[in-house]
Design an enzyme around this catalytic site. Structure first.
Site, mmCIF file in Angstrom:
data_model
loop_
_atom_site.group_PDB
_atom_site.id
_atom_site.type_symbol
_atom_site.label_atom_id
_atom_site.label_comp_id
_atom_site.label_asym_id
_atom_site.label_seq_id
_atom_site.Cartn_x
_atom_site.Cartn_y
_atom_site.Cartn_z
ATOM 1 N N ASP A 43 49.181 -3.369 -29.572
ATOM 2 C CA ASP A 43 50.515 -3.791 -30.007
ATOM 3 C C ASP A 43 51.170 -4.698 -28.964
ATOM 4 O O ASP A 43 51.791 -5.719 -29.298
ATOM 5 C CB ASP A 43 51.406 -2.573 -30.246
ATOM 6 C CG ASP A 43 51.138 -1.902 -31.593
ATOM 7 O OD1 ASP A 43 50.405 -2.477 -32.409
ATOM 8 O OD2 ASP A 43 51.660 -0.795 -31.805
ATOM 9 N N GLU A 90 44.699 -6.706 -33.864
ATOM 10 C CA GLU A 90 43.264 -6.440 -33.862
ATOM 11 C C GLU A 90 42.577 -7.162 -32.710
ATOM 12 O O GLU A 90 41.649 -6.630 -32.078
ATOM 13 C CB GLU A 90 42.641 -6.863 -35.199
ATOM 14 C CG GLU A 90 43.161 -6.098 -36.408
ATOM 15 C CD GLU A 90 42.916 -4.604 -36.294
ATOM 16 O OE1 GLU A 90 41.880 -4.213 -35.710
ATOM 17 O OE2 GLU A 90 43.766 -3.829 -36.765
#
Length: 415
Positions: free
Chosen positions: A361, A280
Protein backbone atom coordinates in the site's frame (compact mmCIF):
# COMPACT_ATOMS: atom_id res chain seq x y z
CA UNK A 1 6.40 -42.83 23.80
CA UNK A 2 3.50 -44.06 21.67
CA UNK A 3 0.99 -43.41 24.45
CA UNK A 4 2.54 -40.00 25.09
CA UNK A 5 2.26 -39.06 21.42
CA UNK A 6 -1.38 -40.22 21.32
CA UNK A 7 -2.19 -38.07 24.36
CA UNK A 8 -0.37 -35.02 22.99
CA UNK A 9 -2.00 -35.38 19.58
CA UNK A 10 -5.53 -35.80 20.94
CA UNK A 11 -4.99 -32.95 23.40
CA UNK A 12 -3.71 -30.60 20.70
CA UNK A 13 -6.45 -31.63 18.27
CA UNK A 14 -9.12 -30.87 20.88
CA UNK A 15 -7.43 -27.59 21.80
CA UNK A 16 -6.97 -26.38 18.20
CA UNK A 17 -10.47 -27.46 17.18
CA UNK A 18 -12.08 -25.72 20.15
CA UNK A 19 -9.96 -22.63 19.47
CA UNK A 20 -11.07 -22.56 15.83
CA UNK A 21 -14.71 -22.97 16.85
CA UNK A 22 -14.38 -20.28 19.54
CA UNK A 23 -12.74 -17.85 17.10
CA UNK A 24 -15.45 -18.50 14.52
CA UNK A 25 -18.22 -17.93 17.06
CA UNK A 26 -16.51 -14.74 18.27
CA UNK A 27 -16.32 -13.51 14.68
CA UNK A 28 -19.99 -14.12 13.96
CA UNK A 29 -21.03 -12.44 17.21
CA UNK A 30 -18.77 -9.44 16.61
CA UNK A 31 -19.88 -8.96 13.01
CA UNK A 32 -23.55 -9.22 13.94
CA UNK A 33 -23.13 -6.84 16.89
CA UNK A 34 -21.79 -4.20 14.46
CA UNK A 35 -24.26 -5.04 11.70
CA UNK A 36 -26.48 -1.99 12.11
CA UNK A 37 -23.80 0.68 12.12
CA UNK A 38 -21.51 1.51 9.19
CA UNK A 39 -18.04 2.53 10.46
CA UNK A 40 -17.53 6.29 10.24
CA UNK A 41 -14.75 6.03 7.64
CA UNK A 42 -17.11 4.31 5.20
CA UNK A 43 -20.45 6.07 5.78
CA UNK A 44 -20.19 8.25 2.68
CA UNK A 45 -19.42 5.37 0.32
CA UNK A 46 -21.08 2.24 1.71
CA UNK A 47 -24.76 2.08 2.49
CA UNK A 48 -26.20 0.41 5.55
CA UNK A 49 -27.78 -2.18 3.25
CA UNK A 50 -24.39 -3.08 1.73
CA UNK A 51 -22.79 -3.19 5.16
CA UNK A 52 -25.48 -5.55 6.44
CA UNK A 53 -25.12 -7.73 3.37
CA UNK A 54 -21.39 -8.06 4.06
CA UNK A 55 -22.06 -8.88 7.71
CA UNK A 56 -24.56 -11.59 6.81
CA UNK A 57 -22.33 -13.01 4.06
CA UNK A 58 -19.33 -13.22 6.39
CA UNK A 59 -21.46 -14.80 9.11
CA UNK A 60 -22.91 -17.38 6.74
CA UNK A 61 -19.46 -18.42 5.50
CA UNK A 62 -18.13 -18.63 9.05
CA UNK A 63 -21.06 -20.76 10.25
CA UNK A 64 -20.36 -23.17 7.40
CA UNK A 65 -16.67 -23.18 8.38
CA UNK A 66 -17.70 -24.26 11.89
CA UNK A 67 -19.37 -27.39 10.52
CA UNK A 68 -16.43 -28.04 8.21
CA UNK A 69 -13.98 -27.72 11.11
CA UNK A 70 -15.89 -30.36 13.08
CA UNK A 71 -16.08 -32.71 10.07
CA UNK A 72 -12.35 -32.38 9.40
CA UNK A 73 -11.48 -33.05 13.05
CA UNK A 74 -13.66 -36.17 13.11
CA UNK A 75 -12.13 -37.42 9.86
CA UNK A 76 -8.62 -36.86 11.21
CA UNK A 77 -9.41 -38.92 14.30
CA UNK A 78 -10.85 -41.69 12.12
CA UNK A 79 -7.75 -41.79 9.93
CA UNK A 80 -5.29 -41.78 12.85
CA UNK A 81 -6.35 -42.98 16.31
CA UNK A 82 -9.39 -44.69 14.79
CA UNK A 83 -7.20 -46.85 12.55
CA UNK A 84 -8.68 -45.65 9.24
CA UNK A 85 -5.31 -45.16 7.58
CA UNK A 86 -4.29 -48.66 8.65
CA UNK A 87 -7.51 -50.06 7.12
CA UNK A 88 -6.87 -48.30 3.79
CA UNK A 89 -3.31 -49.62 3.84
CA UNK A 90 -4.46 -53.16 4.62
CA UNK A 91 -6.85 -53.13 1.64
CA UNK A 92 -4.09 -52.12 -0.78
CA UNK A 93 -1.60 -54.53 0.85
CA UNK A 94 -3.95 -57.39 0.06
CA UNK A 95 -4.21 -56.26 -3.57
CA UNK A 96 -0.59 -55.26 -4.16
CA UNK A 97 1.56 -57.16 -1.65
CA UNK A 98 4.86 -56.79 -3.55
CA UNK A 99 4.66 -53.33 -5.15
CA UNK A 100 5.40 -50.98 -2.28
CA UNK A 101 5.85 -47.73 -4.22
CA UNK A 102 2.68 -48.20 -6.27
CA UNK A 103 0.80 -49.35 -3.18
CA UNK A 104 2.02 -46.32 -1.26
CA UNK A 105 0.90 -43.94 -3.99
CA UNK A 106 -2.54 -45.56 -4.08
CA UNK A 107 -2.90 -45.40 -0.27
CA UNK A 108 -2.05 -41.68 -0.29
CA UNK A 109 -4.37 -40.98 -3.23
CA UNK A 110 -7.16 -42.94 -1.51
CA UNK A 111 -6.87 -40.85 1.65
CA UNK A 112 -6.83 -37.64 -0.40
CA UNK A 113 -9.90 -38.80 -2.33
CA UNK A 114 -11.81 -39.56 0.88
CA UNK A 115 -10.86 -36.16 2.30
CA UNK A 116 -12.00 -34.45 -0.90
CA UNK A 117 -15.33 -36.25 -0.80
CA UNK A 118 -15.86 -35.04 2.79
CA UNK A 119 -15.05 -31.46 1.71
CA UNK A 120 -17.25 -31.63 -1.40
CA UNK A 121 -20.65 -30.95 0.24
CA UNK A 122 -19.24 -27.88 1.99
CA UNK A 123 -17.76 -26.49 -1.25
CA UNK A 124 -20.99 -27.18 -3.09
CA UNK A 125 -23.12 -25.58 -0.37
CA UNK A 126 -20.94 -22.48 -0.30
CA UNK A 127 -21.22 -22.01 -4.06
CA UNK A 128 -24.87 -22.92 -4.61
CA UNK A 129 -26.41 -21.75 -1.36
CA UNK A 130 -24.32 -19.02 0.28
CA UNK A 131 -22.70 -17.42 -2.78
CA UNK A 132 -25.89 -17.90 -4.75
CA UNK A 133 -28.01 -16.29 -2.04
CA UNK A 134 -25.76 -13.23 -1.91
CA UNK A 135 -25.50 -12.86 -5.67
CA UNK A 136 -21.89 -13.96 -6.21
CA UNK A 137 -22.12 -17.40 -7.75
CA UNK A 138 -22.14 -17.53 -11.55
CA UNK A 139 -21.39 -21.24 -11.90
CA UNK A 140 -23.77 -24.00 -12.87
CA UNK A 141 -23.54 -27.41 -11.19
CA UNK A 142 -22.14 -28.75 -14.45
CA UNK A 143 -19.35 -26.16 -14.40
CA UNK A 144 -18.68 -26.84 -10.71
CA UNK A 145 -18.15 -30.55 -11.27
CA UNK A 146 -16.24 -29.97 -14.52
CA UNK A 147 -13.83 -27.72 -12.60
CA UNK A 148 -13.53 -30.36 -9.90
CA UNK A 149 -12.65 -33.04 -12.47
CA UNK A 150 -10.15 -30.72 -14.15
CA UNK A 151 -8.51 -29.93 -10.82
CA UNK A 152 -8.28 -33.62 -9.98
CA UNK A 153 -6.80 -34.42 -13.39
CA UNK A 154 -4.25 -31.59 -13.27
CA UNK A 155 -3.41 -32.42 -9.65
CA UNK A 156 -2.85 -36.06 -10.58
CA UNK A 157 -0.84 -35.18 -13.68
CA UNK A 158 1.45 -32.84 -11.77
CA UNK A 159 1.38 -34.52 -8.37
CA UNK A 160 1.88 -38.15 -9.36
CA UNK A 161 5.49 -37.69 -10.58
CA UNK A 162 6.54 -35.83 -7.42
CA UNK A 163 4.73 -38.41 -5.26
CA UNK A 164 6.45 -41.34 -6.98
CA UNK A 165 9.77 -39.49 -6.75
CA UNK A 166 9.23 -39.00 -3.00
CA UNK A 167 8.41 -42.66 -2.39
CA UNK A 168 11.30 -43.83 -4.57
CA UNK A 169 13.76 -41.61 -2.70
CA UNK A 170 12.39 -42.69 0.68
CA UNK A 171 12.91 -46.32 -0.31
CA UNK A 172 16.31 -46.21 -1.97
CA UNK A 173 18.21 -42.96 -1.38
CA UNK A 174 19.57 -43.80 2.05
CA UNK A 175 19.65 -41.81 5.27
CA UNK A 176 19.52 -38.42 3.58
CA UNK A 177 16.60 -39.14 1.28
CA UNK A 178 14.76 -36.19 2.84
CA UNK A 179 17.43 -33.75 1.61
CA UNK A 180 17.28 -35.09 -1.95
CA UNK A 181 13.50 -34.88 -1.82
CA UNK A 182 13.74 -31.30 -0.60
CA UNK A 183 15.88 -30.44 -3.64
CA UNK A 184 13.40 -32.13 -5.99
CA UNK A 185 10.45 -30.44 -4.26
CA UNK A 186 12.10 -27.00 -4.49
CA UNK A 187 12.88 -27.40 -8.19
CA UNK A 188 9.34 -28.63 -8.79
CA UNK A 189 7.85 -25.55 -7.10
CA UNK A 190 10.02 -23.18 -9.12
CA UNK A 191 8.97 -25.00 -12.28
CA UNK A 192 5.31 -24.68 -11.33
CA UNK A 193 5.71 -20.93 -10.78
CA UNK A 194 7.19 -20.63 -14.25
CA UNK A 195 4.65 -22.73 -16.16
CA UNK A 196 1.46 -21.99 -14.20
CA UNK A 197 0.46 -18.76 -16.01
CA UNK A 198 0.98 -20.13 -19.51
CA UNK A 199 -0.05 -23.77 -19.27
CA UNK A 200 -2.12 -24.44 -16.15
CA UNK A 201 -4.26 -21.37 -15.42
CA UNK A 202 -5.78 -21.36 -18.99
CA UNK A 203 -7.22 -24.82 -18.30
CA UNK A 204 -9.70 -23.22 -15.88
CA UNK A 205 -10.15 -19.68 -17.22
CA UNK A 206 -9.91 -17.75 -20.46
CA UNK A 207 -7.16 -15.12 -20.60
CA UNK A 208 -7.36 -12.38 -23.23
CA UNK A 209 -4.88 -9.57 -23.91
CA UNK A 210 -6.02 -6.25 -22.46
CA UNK A 211 -7.85 -4.53 -25.31
CA UNK A 212 -8.42 -1.04 -23.86
CA UNK A 213 -5.59 0.95 -25.49
CA UNK A 214 -5.91 3.94 -23.18
CA UNK A 215 -5.79 1.80 -20.05
CA UNK A 216 -3.03 -0.31 -21.56
CA UNK A 217 -0.88 2.78 -22.15
CA UNK A 218 -1.38 3.97 -18.57
CA UNK A 219 -0.48 0.56 -17.18
CA UNK A 220 2.56 0.10 -19.40
CA UNK A 221 3.82 3.53 -18.32
CA UNK A 222 3.44 2.51 -14.68
CA UNK A 223 5.20 -0.80 -15.29
CA UNK A 224 8.11 1.00 -16.96
CA UNK A 225 8.27 3.53 -14.13
CA UNK A 226 8.41 0.71 -11.58
CA UNK A 227 10.91 -1.38 -13.56
CA UNK A 228 8.55 -4.33 -13.99
CA UNK A 229 8.88 -6.47 -17.11
CA UNK A 230 6.00 -8.79 -17.86
CA UNK A 231 4.96 -11.25 -20.52
CA UNK A 232 1.81 -9.21 -21.08
CA UNK A 233 -1.37 -7.70 -19.67
CA UNK A 234 -4.33 -10.08 -19.55
CA UNK A 235 -8.00 -10.05 -18.64
CA UNK A 236 -9.41 -13.19 -16.97
CA UNK A 237 -13.05 -14.20 -17.39
CA UNK A 238 -13.69 -14.31 -13.65
CA UNK A 239 -17.33 -13.35 -14.24
CA UNK A 240 -18.08 -16.84 -15.59
CA UNK A 241 -17.74 -18.24 -12.06
CA UNK A 242 -18.14 -15.37 -9.62
CA UNK A 243 -18.89 -11.66 -9.44
CA UNK A 244 -15.94 -11.08 -7.10
CA UNK A 245 -13.22 -8.83 -8.52
CA UNK A 246 -9.45 -8.96 -8.18
CA UNK A 247 -6.11 -8.31 -9.86
CA UNK A 248 -2.74 -10.01 -9.47
CA UNK A 249 0.55 -10.71 -11.12
CA UNK A 250 1.72 -14.27 -11.47
CA UNK A 251 4.63 -16.26 -12.77
CA UNK A 252 8.33 -16.23 -12.19
CA UNK A 253 11.21 -14.77 -14.16
CA UNK A 254 10.36 -14.19 -17.81
CA UNK A 255 6.89 -15.75 -17.42
CA UNK A 256 5.53 -12.94 -15.22
CA UNK A 257 2.20 -11.53 -16.36
CA UNK A 258 -0.34 -9.04 -15.00
CA UNK A 259 -3.90 -10.34 -14.74
CA UNK A 260 -7.13 -8.39 -14.17
CA UNK A 261 -10.49 -9.99 -13.47
CA UNK A 262 -13.03 -8.70 -15.99
CA UNK A 263 -15.27 -7.91 -13.03
CA UNK A 264 -12.60 -5.59 -11.64
CA UNK A 265 -12.29 -3.66 -14.92
CA UNK A 266 -16.07 -3.24 -15.02
CA UNK A 267 -16.18 -1.65 -11.55
CA UNK A 268 -13.14 0.59 -11.33
CA UNK A 269 -12.12 3.62 -13.34
CA UNK A 270 -8.68 4.06 -14.91
CA UNK A 271 -7.12 5.86 -11.94
CA UNK A 272 -8.37 3.21 -9.51
CA UNK A 273 -7.14 0.35 -11.68
CA UNK A 274 -3.73 2.00 -11.89
CA UNK A 275 -3.64 2.35 -8.09
CA UNK A 276 -4.58 -1.32 -7.59
CA UNK A 277 -1.84 -2.37 -9.99
CA UNK A 278 0.64 -0.13 -8.16
CA UNK A 279 -0.21 -2.06 -5.00
CA UNK A 280 0.47 -5.37 -6.74
CA UNK A 281 3.74 -3.99 -8.05
CA UNK A 282 4.59 -3.07 -4.48
CA UNK A 283 4.66 -6.78 -3.69
CA UNK A 284 7.09 -7.25 -6.57
CA UNK A 285 9.38 -4.35 -5.62
CA UNK A 286 9.53 -5.47 -1.97
CA UNK A 287 10.40 -9.01 -3.13
CA UNK A 288 7.45 -10.47 -1.26
CA UNK A 289 7.09 -13.36 -3.69
CA UNK A 290 10.76 -14.28 -3.43
CA UNK A 291 10.65 -13.99 0.37
CA UNK A 292 7.62 -16.28 0.50
CA UNK A 293 9.38 -18.81 -1.73
CA UNK A 294 12.43 -18.75 0.55
CA UNK A 295 10.17 -19.15 3.59
CA UNK A 296 8.38 -22.08 1.93
CA UNK A 297 11.69 -23.75 1.11
CA UNK A 298 12.99 -23.23 4.66
CA UNK A 299 9.82 -24.65 6.21
CA UNK A 300 9.81 -27.64 3.84
CA UNK A 301 13.49 -28.27 4.67
CA UNK A 302 12.74 -28.38 8.39
CA UNK A 303 9.59 -30.44 7.84
CA UNK A 304 11.30 -33.05 5.67
CA UNK A 305 14.25 -33.30 8.05
CA UNK A 306 11.79 -33.93 10.88
CA UNK A 307 9.98 -36.53 8.80
CA UNK A 308 13.32 -38.22 8.07
CA UNK A 309 13.76 -38.70 11.81
CA UNK A 310 10.15 -39.62 12.62
CA UNK A 311 10.12 -42.23 9.87
CA UNK A 312 12.56 -44.31 11.94
CA UNK A 313 10.61 -44.09 15.23
CA UNK A 314 8.23 -46.95 15.96
CA UNK A 315 6.26 -44.83 18.46
CA UNK A 316 5.40 -42.37 15.68
CA UNK A 317 3.29 -45.01 13.94
CA UNK A 318 1.92 -46.72 17.03
CA UNK A 319 0.93 -43.44 18.66
CA UNK A 320 -1.14 -42.49 15.62
CA UNK A 321 -3.04 -45.72 15.07
CA UNK A 322 -0.77 -47.57 12.65
CA UNK A 323 0.50 -51.11 13.32
CA UNK A 324 2.42 -51.73 10.07
CA UNK A 325 5.04 -48.98 9.50
CA UNK A 326 6.16 -48.04 6.00
CA UNK A 327 7.68 -45.10 4.17
CA UNK A 328 4.43 -44.01 2.60
CA UNK A 329 2.52 -44.33 5.87
CA UNK A 330 5.10 -42.07 7.53
CA UNK A 331 4.60 -39.48 4.78
CA UNK A 332 0.82 -39.67 4.97
CA UNK A 333 0.73 -39.47 8.76
CA UNK A 334 3.02 -36.46 8.71
CA UNK A 335 0.81 -34.66 6.18
CA UNK A 336 -2.31 -35.47 8.21
CA UNK A 337 -1.18 -34.45 11.68
CA UNK A 338 1.32 -31.62 11.08
CA UNK A 339 -1.42 -28.92 10.72
CA UNK A 340 -2.48 -29.67 14.30
CA UNK A 341 1.02 -29.06 15.62
CA UNK A 342 1.69 -25.88 13.61
CA UNK A 343 -1.70 -24.23 14.18
CA UNK A 344 -0.09 -21.95 16.76
CA UNK A 345 1.96 -20.38 13.95
CA UNK A 346 -1.11 -19.07 12.14
CA UNK A 347 -1.22 -15.61 13.76
CA UNK A 348 2.49 -15.09 13.08
CA UNK A 349 2.09 -16.02 9.41
CA UNK A 350 -1.03 -13.85 9.09
CA UNK A 351 0.77 -10.93 10.74
CA UNK A 352 3.64 -11.26 8.28
CA UNK A 353 1.21 -11.29 5.36
CA UNK A 354 -0.58 -8.17 6.63
CA UNK A 355 2.80 -6.44 6.99
CA UNK A 356 3.44 -7.17 3.31
CA UNK A 357 0.08 -5.64 2.41
CA UNK A 358 0.92 -2.43 4.30
CA UNK A 359 4.26 -2.23 2.48
CA UNK A 360 2.54 -2.70 -0.89
CA UNK A 361 0.00 0.00 0.00
CA UNK A 362 2.79 2.43 0.91
CA UNK A 363 4.50 1.69 -2.41
CA UNK A 364 1.25 2.29 -4.28
CA UNK A 365 0.80 5.64 -2.51
CA UNK A 366 4.21 6.75 -3.84
CA UNK A 367 3.71 5.65 -7.45
CA UNK A 368 0.00 6.32 -7.90
CA UNK A 369 -2.43 8.26 -5.72
CA UNK A 370 -3.47 6.90 -2.33
CA UNK A 371 -6.87 8.54 -2.81
CA UNK A 372 -7.60 6.32 -5.81
CA UNK A 373 -6.42 3.18 -4.03
CA UNK A 374 -8.76 4.03 -1.15
CA UNK A 375 -11.64 4.52 -3.58
CA UNK A 376 -10.83 1.23 -5.30
CA UNK A 377 -10.62 -0.68 -2.02
CA UNK A 378 -13.90 0.76 -0.77
CA UNK A 379 -15.61 -0.34 -3.99
CA UNK A 380 -14.11 -3.81 -3.68
CA UNK A 381 -15.11 -4.09 -0.03
CA UNK A 382 -18.65 -3.13 -0.99
CA UNK A 383 -18.98 -5.20 -4.16
CA UNK A 384 -17.28 -8.30 -2.70
CA UNK A 385 -19.31 -8.01 0.52
CA UNK A 386 -16.16 -7.99 2.65
CA UNK A 387 -17.04 -7.25 6.24
CA UNK A 388 -15.78 -3.92 7.55
CA UNK A 389 -15.95 -5.11 11.15
CA UNK A 390 -14.15 -8.45 11.58
CA UNK A 391 -13.50 -9.71 15.07
CA UNK A 392 -9.93 -8.54 15.87
CA UNK A 393 -8.80 -11.87 17.33
CA UNK A 394 -10.30 -13.91 14.49
CA UNK A 395 -8.66 -11.52 12.03
CA UNK A 396 -5.30 -11.94 13.78
CA UNK A 397 -5.44 -15.71 13.16
CA UNK A 398 -6.90 -15.87 9.69
CA UNK A 399 -6.78 -12.63 7.70
CA UNK A 400 -3.93 -12.23 5.24
CA UNK A 401 -5.06 -8.64 4.60
CA UNK A 402 -5.45 -5.91 7.23
CA UNK A 403 -8.95 -5.08 8.48
CA UNK A 404 -10.62 -2.48 6.28
CA UNK A 405 -10.72 0.35 8.83
CA UNK A 406 -7.03 0.01 9.74
CA UNK A 407 -5.95 -0.25 6.13
CA UNK A 408 -7.92 2.79 4.99
CA UNK A 409 -6.69 4.82 7.98
CA UNK A 410 -3.06 4.10 7.08
CA UNK A 411 -3.63 4.95 3.44
CA UNK A 412 -5.39 8.19 4.39
CA UNK A 413 -2.31 9.21 6.37
CA UNK A 414 -0.21 8.73 3.21
CA UNK A 415 -2.24 11.15 1.07
Amino acid sequence: MATTLSSIFIGLLILTTLTRLWLARRHVNYVQANRNQVPDAFKQNISLESHQKAADYSSAKTRLAILETIAQAVLLVIFTIGGGLQIVDSVWRSLLPNLEILRGALVILSVMLISSLVDLPFDYYKSFNIDDRFGFNKMTPRMFFADMIKQAFVGLLLGAPILFAALWLMQGAGEYWWFYLWVVWSVFNLLMLAIYPTFIAPIFNKFSPLADDSLKSRIEALLTKCGFKSQGLFVMDGSTRSSHGNAYFTGFGASKRVVFFDTLLDRLDVNEIEAVLAHELGHFKHHHVIKRIIMLFAMSFVGLALLGWLQQQAWFYQGLGVTEPSNYIALMLFLLVSPVFVFILRPFMASYSRKNEFEADAYAAKHADAKYLIEALVKLYRDNASTLTPDPLHSAFYDSHPPASIRIAKLSALQ
